[in-house]
Design a protein around this motif. Structure first.
Motif, PDB file in Angstrom:
ATOM      1  N   LEU A  33       1.961   5.610   3.721  1.00 11.97           N
ATOM      2  CA  LEU A  33       2.524   5.152   2.288  1.00 11.97           C
ATOM      3  C   LEU A  33       3.498   3.938   2.224  1.00 11.97           C
ATOM      4  O   LEU A  33       3.585   3.215   1.617  1.00 11.97           O
ATOM      5  CB  LEU A  33       3.038   6.398   1.556  1.00 11.97           C
ATOM      6  CG  LEU A  33       2.993   6.351  -0.042  1.00 11.97           C
ATOM      7  CD1 LEU A  33       1.686   5.904  -0.605  1.00 11.97           C
ATOM      8  CD2 LEU A  33       3.796   7.425  -0.485  1.00 11.97           C
ATOM      9  N   ILE A  34       4.310   4.093   3.261  1.00 13.20           N
ATOM     10  CA  ILE A  34       5.294   2.750   3.407  1.00 13.20           C
ATOM     11  C   ILE A  34       4.445   1.752   3.883  1.00 13.20           C
ATOM     12  O   ILE A  34       4.849   0.624   3.510  1.00 13.20           O
ATOM     13  CB  ILE A  34       6.502   3.382   4.467  1.00 13.20           C
ATOM     14  CG1 ILE A  34       7.108   4.606   3.928  1.00 13.20           C
ATOM     15  CG2 ILE A  34       7.054   2.327   4.816  1.00 13.20           C
ATOM     16  CD1 ILE A  34       8.173   5.080   4.974  1.00 13.20           C
ATOM     17  N   ALA A  35       3.487   1.857   4.776  1.00 16.75           N
ATOM     18  CA  ALA A  35       2.913   0.436   5.218  1.00 16.75           C
ATOM     19  C   ALA A  35       1.988  -0.054   4.183  1.00 16.75           C
ATOM     20  O   ALA A  35       1.972  -1.390   4.097  1.00 16.75           O
ATOM     21  CB  ALA A  35       2.074   0.911   6.588  1.00 16.75           C
ATOM     22  N   PHE A  36       1.460   0.712   3.200  1.00 16.71           N
ATOM     23  CA  PHE A  36       0.541   0.407   2.273  1.00 16.71           C
ATOM     24  C   PHE A  36       1.259   0.027   0.815  1.00 16.71           C
ATOM     25  O   PHE A  36       0.978  -0.695   0.138  1.00 16.71           O
ATOM     26  CB  PHE A  36      -0.794   0.783   2.057  1.00 16.71           C
ATOM     27  CG  PHE A  36      -1.566   0.658   3.371  1.00 16.71           C
ATOM     28  CD1 PHE A  36      -2.256  -0.639   3.522  1.00 16.71           C
ATOM     29  CD2 PHE A  36      -1.769   1.777   4.390  1.00 16.71           C
ATOM     30  CE1 PHE A  36      -3.198  -0.667   4.848  1.00 16.71           C
ATOM     31  CE2 PHE A  36      -2.574   1.566   5.298  1.00 16.71           C
ATOM     32  CZ  PHE A  36      -3.319   0.152   5.574  1.00 16.71           C
ATOM     33  N   ILE A  67      -4.094   5.349  -2.329  1.00 20.23           N
ATOM     34  CA  ILE A  67      -5.292   5.685  -1.760  1.00 20.23           C
ATOM     35  C   ILE A  67      -5.470   4.752  -0.596  1.00 20.23           C
ATOM     36  O   ILE A  67      -6.062   5.352   0.469  1.00 20.23           O
ATOM     37  CB  ILE A  67      -6.326   4.844  -2.866  1.00 20.23           C
ATOM     38  CG1 ILE A  67      -6.594   5.713  -4.211  1.00 20.23           C
ATOM     39  CG2 ILE A  67      -7.738   4.746  -2.244  1.00 20.23           C
ATOM     40  CD1 ILE A  67      -7.540   4.992  -5.132  1.00 20.23           C
ATOM     41  N   ALA A  68      -5.096   3.525  -0.301  1.00 20.38           N
ATOM     42  CA  ALA A  68      -4.814   2.997   1.124  1.00 20.38           C
ATOM     43  C   ALA A  68      -4.194   3.889   2.052  1.00 20.38           C
ATOM     44  O   ALA A  68      -4.545   4.005   3.135  1.00 20.38           O
ATOM     45  CB  ALA A  68      -4.091   1.697   0.643  1.00 20.38           C
ATOM     46  N   ALA A  69      -3.074   4.442   1.726  1.00 13.32           N
ATOM     47  CA  ALA A  69      -2.445   5.630   2.823  1.00 13.32           C
ATOM     48  C   ALA A  69      -3.117   6.676   3.008  1.00 13.32           C
ATOM     49  O   ALA A  69      -3.333   7.143   4.189  1.00 13.32           O
ATOM     50  CB  ALA A  69      -1.013   5.842   2.047  1.00 13.32           C
ATOM     51  N   GLY A  70      -4.190   7.189   1.960  1.00 13.07           N
ATOM     52  CA  GLY A  70      -4.768   8.209   2.292  1.00 13.07           C
ATOM     53  C   GLY A  70      -6.041   7.898   3.140  1.00 13.07           C
ATOM     54  O   GLY A  70      -6.716   8.970   3.875  1.00 13.07           O
ATOM     55  N   ARG A 112      -0.174   2.225  -7.070  1.00  5.87           N
ATOM     56  CA  ARG A 112       0.956   1.617  -6.294  1.00  5.87           C
ATOM     57  C   ARG A 112       2.261   2.456  -6.600  1.00  5.87           C
ATOM     58  O   ARG A 112       2.463   3.130  -7.646  1.00  5.87           O
ATOM     59  CB  ARG A 112       1.206   0.184  -6.617  1.00  5.87           C
ATOM     60  CG  ARG A 112      -0.104  -0.689  -6.506  1.00  5.87           C
ATOM     61  CD  ARG A 112       0.271  -1.914  -7.104  1.00  5.87           C
ATOM     62  NE  ARG A 112      -0.994  -2.996  -6.755  1.00  5.87           N
ATOM     63  CZ  ARG A 112      -1.191  -4.389  -7.319  1.00  5.87           C
ATOM     64  NH1 ARG A 112      -0.058  -4.780  -8.106  1.00  5.87           N
ATOM     65  NH2 ARG A 112      -2.243  -4.941  -7.032  1.00  5.87           N
ATOM     66  N   VAL A 113       2.769   2.493  -5.397  1.00  7.44           N
ATOM     67  CA  VAL A 113       4.367   3.114  -5.464  1.00  7.44           C
ATOM     68  C   VAL A 113       5.189   1.877  -5.771  1.00  7.44           C
ATOM     69  O   VAL A 113       5.569   1.214  -4.933  1.00  7.44           O
ATOM     70  CB  VAL A 113       4.557   3.728  -4.139  1.00  7.44           C
ATOM     71  CG1 VAL A 113       5.933   4.436  -4.316  1.00  7.44           C
ATOM     72  CG2 VAL A 113       3.453   4.833  -3.822  1.00  7.44           C
ATOM     73  N   PRO A 114       5.772   1.737  -6.917  1.00  6.65           N
ATOM     74  CA  PRO A 114       6.605   0.714  -7.230  1.00  6.65           C
ATOM     75  C   PRO A 114       7.526  -0.039  -6.181  1.00  6.65           C
ATOM     76  O   PRO A 114       7.295  -1.173  -5.907  1.00  6.65           O
ATOM     77  CB  PRO A 114       7.211   0.961  -8.647  1.00  6.65           C
ATOM     78  CG  PRO A 114       6.300   2.095  -9.120  1.00  6.65           C
ATOM     79  CD  PRO A 114       5.905   2.816  -7.711  1.00  6.65           C
ATOM     80  N   PHE A 115       8.469   0.674  -5.888  1.00  5.29           N
ATOM     81  CA  PHE A 115       9.548   0.301  -4.791  1.00  5.29           C
ATOM     82  C   PHE A 115       8.901  -0.131  -3.624  1.00  5.29           C
ATOM     83  O   PHE A 115       9.204  -1.171  -2.967  1.00  5.29           O
ATOM     84  CB  PHE A 115      10.564   1.491  -4.588  1.00  5.29           C
ATOM     85  CG  PHE A 115      11.770   1.304  -3.495  1.00  5.29           C
ATOM     86  CD1 PHE A 115      12.488   0.351  -4.015  1.00  5.29           C
ATOM     87  CD2 PHE A 115      11.377   1.706  -2.397  1.00  5.29           C
ATOM     88  CE1 PHE A 115      13.143   0.076  -2.606  1.00  5.29           C
ATOM     89  CE2 PHE A 115      12.256   1.420  -1.380  1.00  5.29           C
ATOM     90  CZ  PHE A 115      13.298   0.495  -1.406  1.00  5.29           C
ATOM     91  N   LEU A 116       7.932   0.779  -3.119  1.00  8.69           N
ATOM     92  CA  LEU A 116       7.475   0.397  -1.549  1.00  8.69           C
ATOM     93  C   LEU A 116       6.320  -0.813  -1.923  1.00  8.69           C
ATOM     94  O   LEU A 116       6.700  -1.804  -0.920  1.00  8.69           O
ATOM     95  CB  LEU A 116       6.535   1.672  -1.440  1.00  8.69           C
ATOM     96  CG  LEU A 116       7.488   3.144  -1.169  1.00  8.69           C
ATOM     97  CD1 LEU A 116       6.480   4.234  -0.511  1.00  8.69           C
ATOM     98  CD2 LEU A 116       8.598   2.594   0.138  1.00  8.69           C
ATOM     99  N   TRP A 117       5.700  -1.135  -2.942  1.00  6.30           N
ATOM    100  CA  TRP A 117       4.898  -2.061  -2.943  1.00  6.30           C
ATOM    101  C   TRP A 117       5.664  -3.132  -3.112  1.00  6.30           C
ATOM    102  O   TRP A 117       5.444  -4.420  -2.497  1.00  6.30           O
ATOM    103  CB  TRP A 117       4.196  -1.891  -4.343  1.00  6.30           C
ATOM    104  CG  TRP A 117       3.165  -3.004  -4.668  1.00  6.30           C
ATOM    105  CD1 TRP A 117       3.285  -4.326  -5.158  1.00  6.30           C
ATOM    106  CD2 TRP A 117       1.799  -3.070  -4.024  1.00  6.30           C
ATOM    107  NE1 TRP A 117       2.186  -4.955  -5.417  1.00  6.30           N
ATOM    108  CE2 TRP A 117       1.185  -4.272  -4.418  1.00  6.30           C
ATOM    109  CE3 TRP A 117       1.056  -2.364  -3.316  1.00  6.30           C
ATOM    110  CZ2 TRP A 117      -0.014  -4.894  -4.262  1.00  6.30           C
ATOM    111  CZ3 TRP A 117      -0.318  -2.966  -3.065  1.00  6.30           C
ATOM    112  CH2 TRP A 117      -0.696  -4.235  -3.390  1.00  6.30           C
TER     113      TRP A 117
END
Length: 726
Positions: free
Chosen positions: A192-195, A199-202, A339-344
């Protein structure tokens, strides 16, 4: 395209038939699970572990029908210095009556007092073989527990081969469940941090999980060639989660990178297949080649670990080349949602290789200093390796919080004759059996005259009814695994080796027992170690030579592998042969390393390090073929792959670190070594040492990446737009 790579053809088919590819993967995983329900998994037997002279002794004993029946021991003690005999005898009477009624129990012996009078031992003989004992030992344990509850002023426990094995397997199962429950959320969090998108993380986690599940199912029929010694599931989870996520990550990151350049999803998938897909195949093959070196060890444990590891890597590679492209095509740009706003925003702000660029600057400007400094750091970290001491796993290395282990330790302390044994086995015939028994009596008399062996009060010489053989069992007085036991066994072997001819001609003599088995297994491993290491290093060197057509680059690869592995092994020695980390990692140091773990970790690390190495060098060569200078290609190749390598490394480090929290010392050692080595490999080696050596060796690498593109190397992608798949 004059020549189309297999990876591209697989991606094209999956892209054109995404639902078929996804359905085929689901069916494949379900069928693999179904196989495991139909085909029972084959477990290792005692015969699988036989080696050397002790193996010969065990075979002689079996052929003569002199094998000891499986047994359990129940010990009765108290906190008081002297045991209350009346209370203890009452408990013993209840134990003997209750255990005698348990199915699978052949007989219950009279209670044996310890020399100091502080304990009573009730011997229990089980019917059938070890497998039968394992099926019925729970009944004996139930009786023991009931009697212990009825006598709270006494300490009553049970231990034996069957009960200890069951307890260990139960603990291994608990560890496996714990590793699964911890590694999955950690891995998903890193993805999740990387992407920065759910969905991309899963997707990488999903592929890794299904690869592990499919492998555990397919291993059932494979276990008839490589029986499971009880650790295969742990290792499959360990390796499967690591490579499954890595391969998906390589592929997915490149596909997203190409879409960010403006390519369509189909074009991006093909570029990813041609570049990262090829790197995945080469990396997977490298891991499988490295793991195959374990077969050279001719050891049942290594064979099972190699078979499971090779299978899970192969399944992960197939999944990344088939179902992964299908998922990417079906999802399209939905891969980056939600998207996870902060991580994105954080990912976008850091950019590709942002942090690595800051590290690479000084490395590129001062490559010689960087190379020398890195080598010195790794050499210092490897220094403790000189004092590494290898020993086989024993009672001392088992988790002390397992009740059966605690009981067995207490039994060996109170009743030394129930500790390790040395057995002298002789294959004879009725005409020579009298001479054989006479000679064995002489050996027994001489052995008991010293301080190394004890007498049990019973006849320690057993002769076959048909006169086909005899065995002398000598219990040792020293703790299990001690050097004194080993020396006493070697003295007996020297004595037996000097047997005269005459009436003893035509007989076969062998010295084994528990002490002999430990000694022979350790020496067998020591003899095979150079062959395994040489096989792995030579084959990986040849692979690099074939792939990149550079002897210098192949030698550099071997050097980097040895440096990173050496540093990790030095840290392993520093941690596990000393006591300073005991409270930190919750273990008790035996002052040694379990002998098989370094060899297994070596082949795993050589294989896994090739993942990053091939991935980085492929991007460097890609830059060179696109016209960049050697310096620019090295800098860009390392920077462009930095985020992928870092993310993949964090996944591996986190998964391996989870195993360092488990209770079995073997798992702790593997977890610490693999996590440490991957961390070193992905940071110091890939960001500093590799680019600095590539720059320092530039005059020797002028042919690297400069060959004509018409060679059609499938992992190279030019800047020209790739034709659409459909």
């Amino acid at each position: 395209m004059a020549r189309t790579a297999v990876t591209v053809r697989a991606a094209r088919w999956s892209a054109e038939h995404p639902w078929r590819a996804i359905l085929m993967w689901v069916v494949f995983v379900a069928a693999a699970v179904g196989v495991s329900t139909v085909v029972p998994k084959q477990e290792t037997s005692d015969a699988d572990y036989r080696t050397g002279e002790s193996g010969t002794a065990a075979q002689i004993i079996e052929d003569a029908g002199l094998e000891e029946p499986p047994s359990e021991s129940i010990i009765v003690t108290s906190d008081a210095e002297q045991l209350d005999q009346a209370t203890a005898q009452s408990a013993v009477k209840e134990l003997r009556t209750g255990v005698a009624d348990v199915d699978g129990v052949e007989s219950v012996g009279k209670a044996i007092p310890s020399e100091d009078g502080s304990a009573l031992l009730v011997p229990v003989t089980m019917a059938g073989d070890e497998d039968d004992a394992g099926e019925h030992v729970d009944g004996v344990l139930d009786v023991t527990t009931e009697v212990a509850a009825a006598h709270p002023d006494l300490q009553i426990g049970e231990a034996g081969d069957a009960s200890v094995d069951d307890a260990i397997m139960e603990r291994v199962g608990e560890d496996l469940s714990s590793a699964e429950s911890m590694s999955l959320p950690i891995t998903f969090g890193i993805m999740l941090i990387a992407f920065g998108a759910l969905i991309a993380a899963g997707i990488p986690v999903l592929l890794a999980i299904t690869s592990v599940v499919a492998t555990l199912g397919l291993y059932a029929p494979l276990s008839y060639l490589a029986p499971d010694d009880g650790t295969v599931a742990n290792v499959v989870l360990l390796i499967g989660m690591a490579v499954g996520v890595d391969y998906s990550l390589f592929y997915l990151k490149r596909e997203r990178e190409e879409r960010a350049k403006g390519r369509s999803t189909l074009d991006a998938v093909e570029v990813a297949a041609r570049t990262s897909g090829h790197a995945v195949v080469v990396s997977g093959f490298a891991v499988m080649v490295a793991m195959s070196g374990l077969f050279i060890a001719s050891d049942v444990t290594f064979a099972s670990l190699a078979a499971g590891s090779i299978l899970v890597v192969g399944v992960a590679v197939v999944g990344s080349l088939t179902v992964l492209p299908a998922l990417l095509v079906k999802l399209g740009r939905w891969v980056d949602r939600p998207r996870v706003p902060f991580l994105w925003r954080l990912n976008r702000r850091i950019g590709k290789g942002g942090i690595a660029g800051r590290i690479l600057g000084p490395v590129v400007r001062h490559p010689k200093r960087s190379a020398i400094g890195s080598i010195v750091v790794l050499a210092v970290a490897a220094t403790p390796l000189v004092g590494m001491k290898l020993e086989q796993g024993s009672l001392e290395t088992l988790p002390k919080d397992i009740p059966a282990v605690q009981t067995l330790s207490q039994i060996q302390e109170k009743f030394p004759q129930d500790a390790d044994t040395v057995q002298v086995a002789v294959s004879a015939d009725p005409d020579t059996i009298d001479a054989v028994t006479g000679e064995l009596r002489s050996i027994e008399k001489e052995a008991l005259a010293g301080d190394d062996f004890a007498t049990t009060g019973a006849d320690q010489l057993d002769v076959a009814e048909d006169g086909s053989g005899a065995v002398l069992t000598l219990p040792t007085t020293h703790p299990e695994g001690s050097d004194a036991n080993e020396q006493a066994m070697l003295d007996i072997r020297d004595q037996v080796g000097q047997q005269p001819g005459g009436d003893l001609e035509g007989t076969e003599w062998a010295v084994g027992g528990g002490v002999g088995q430990t000694y022979d297994a350790s020496h067998h491993l020591s003899e095979r170690l150079p062959w395994v290491v040489g096989f792995v290093l030579v084959l990986t060197l040849v692979m690099m030579l074939v792939m990149f057509r550079s002897a210098v680059l192949a030698l550099l690869t071997t050097l980097l592998n040895l440096l990173s592995v050496g540093a990790a092994f030095g840290i392993m020695t520093l941690v596990f042969q000393n006591t300073w980390a005991e409270s930190l990692l919750d273990f008790e140091s035996s002052g040694s390393i379990i002998d098989w773990t370094p060899l297994f970790c070596f082949v795993v690390l050589v294989g896994l390090s090739m993942d990053y190495h091939v991935f980085v060098l492929s991007r460097v060569r890609e830059g060179l073929r696109n016209g960049l200078s050697h310096r620019a290609a090295v800098e860009r190749g390392v920077r462009d792959t930095a985020s992928v390598v870092t993310s993949a490394a964090f996944v591996m480090v986190s998964v391996f670190a989870v195993f360092a929290t488990l209770s079995m010392i073997e798992m702790k050692i593997m977890g610490v070594v693999l996590a440490t080595a991957i961390l070193i490999d992905a940071t110091l080696v890939r960001l500093v040492l590799l680019p600095s050596l590539l720059l320092v060796c530039e005059p020797l690498l002028r042919g690297f990446g400069r060959r004509e593109a018409r060679r059609g190397s499938p992992e190279i992608e030019t800047e020209e737009r790739v034709p659409a798949l459909v």
